[in-house]
Motif scaffolding. Structure first.
Motif, PDB file in Angstrom:
ATOM      1  N   ALA A 204       0.829  -1.202   0.000  1.00  0.00           N
ATOM      2  CA  ALA A 204       0.000   0.000   0.000  1.00  0.00           C
ATOM      3  C   ALA A 204       0.868   1.258   0.000  1.00  0.00           C
ATOM      4  N   ALA A 205       1.959   1.236   0.758  1.00  0.00           N
ATOM      5  CA  ALA A 205       2.861   2.391   0.791  1.00  0.00           C
ATOM      6  C   ALA A 205       3.529   2.602  -0.563  1.00  0.00           C
ATOM      7  N   GLU A 206       3.944   1.523  -1.200  1.00  0.00           N
ATOM      8  CA  GLU A 206       4.552   1.627  -2.529  1.00  0.00           C
ATOM      9  C   GLU A 206       3.553   2.171  -3.547  1.00  0.00           C
ATOM     10  N   MET A 207       2.327   1.659  -3.493  1.00  0.00           N
ATOM     11  CA  MET A 207       1.305   2.102  -4.440  1.00  0.00           C
ATOM     12  C   MET A 207       0.971   3.573  -4.202  1.00  0.00           C
ATOM     13  N   GLY A 208       0.892   3.986  -2.954  1.00  0.00           N
ATOM     14  CA  GLY A 208       0.624   5.388  -2.639  1.00  0.00           C
ATOM     15  C   GLY A 208       1.719   6.307  -3.167  1.00  0.00           C
ATOM     16  N   ALA A 209       2.970   5.888  -3.002  1.00  0.00           N
ATOM     17  CA  ALA A 209       4.093   6.686  -3.501  1.00  0.00           C
ATOM     18  C   ALA A 209       4.054   6.780  -5.024  1.00  0.00           C
ATOM     19  N   LEU A 210       3.741   5.682  -5.689  1.00  0.00           N
ATOM     20  CA  LEU A 210       3.667   5.663  -7.151  1.00  0.00           C
ATOM     21  C   LEU A 210       2.546   6.567  -7.664  1.00  0.00           C
ATOM     22  N   VAL A 211       1.376   6.460  -7.070  1.00  0.00           N
ATOM     23  CA  VAL A 211       0.244   7.296  -7.495  1.00  0.00           C
ATOM     24  C   VAL A 211       0.551   8.773  -7.227  1.00  0.00           C
ATOM     25  N   GLY A 212       1.172   9.059  -6.101  1.00  0.00           N
ATOM     26  CA  GLY A 212       1.554  10.437  -5.792  1.00  0.00           C
ATOM     27  C   GLY A 212       2.523  11.005  -6.812  1.00  0.00           C
ATOM     28  N   PHE A 213       3.491  10.207  -7.211  1.00  0.00           N
ATOM     29  CA  PHE A 213       4.464  10.637  -8.214  1.00  0.00           C
ATOM     30  C   PHE A 213       3.786  10.874  -9.559  1.00  0.00           C
ATOM     31  N   LEU A 214       2.977   9.923  -9.997  1.00  0.00           N
ATOM     32  CA  LEU A 214       2.330  10.029 -11.307  1.00  0.00           C
ATOM     33  C   LEU A 214       1.324  11.177 -11.359  1.00  0.00           C
ATOM     34  N   SER A 215       0.672  11.471 -10.236  1.00  0.00           N
ATOM     35  CA  SER A 215      -0.327  12.545 -10.240  1.00  0.00           C
ATOM     36  C   SER A 215       0.291  13.902 -10.531  1.00  0.00           C
ATOM     37  N   SER A 216       1.557  14.046 -10.258  1.00  0.00           N
ATOM     38  CA  SER A 216       2.215  15.329 -10.544  1.00  0.00           C
ATOM     39  C   SER A 216       2.624  15.444 -12.011  1.00  0.00           C
ATOM     40  N   LYS A 217       2.472  14.377 -12.778  1.00  0.00           N
ATOM     41  CA  LYS A 217       2.872  14.376 -14.191  1.00  0.00           C
ATOM     42  C   LYS A 217       1.694  14.502 -15.153  1.00  0.00           C
TER      43      LYS A 217
END
Length: 85
Positions: free
Chosen positions: A7-20
């Motif tokens: 869940a932490a990995e997925m949250g970090a990935l979604v957070g990163f992609l949302s800025s792009k």
């Protein structure tokens, strides 16, 4: 422990992609029935203004030209969705 880490990995990935993300076409916005979708393809173009502003400044491009490009890019997705039932 594994589900928490995933869940932490997925949250970090979604957070990163949302800025792009600059824009998105939602082909299902505003549709009430399948029949309405066939007779009048709906949908909605959405833009993430802070990301668009940041990107145009980072790339040092003309704001008008860049915003037009983003709009045309998303409009292309709208045409593609409309062409494929």
């Amino acid at each position: 422990m594994a589900p928490t880490a995933a869940a932490a990995e997925m949250g970090a990935l979604v957070g990163f992609l949302s800025s792009k993300v600059l824009g998105q076409y939602d082909p299902y916005a505003g549709l009430v029935s399948e029949q309405a979708a066939r007779s009048h393809p709906g949908g909605r173009l959405m833009f993430v203004a802070p990301n668009v502003l940041w990107t145009e400044r980072e790339l040092n491009v003309s704001p008008e030209d860049f915003r037009l490009w983003v709009c045309l890019h998303e409009q292309t997705h709208r045409v593609q969705f409309a062409a494929a039932p």
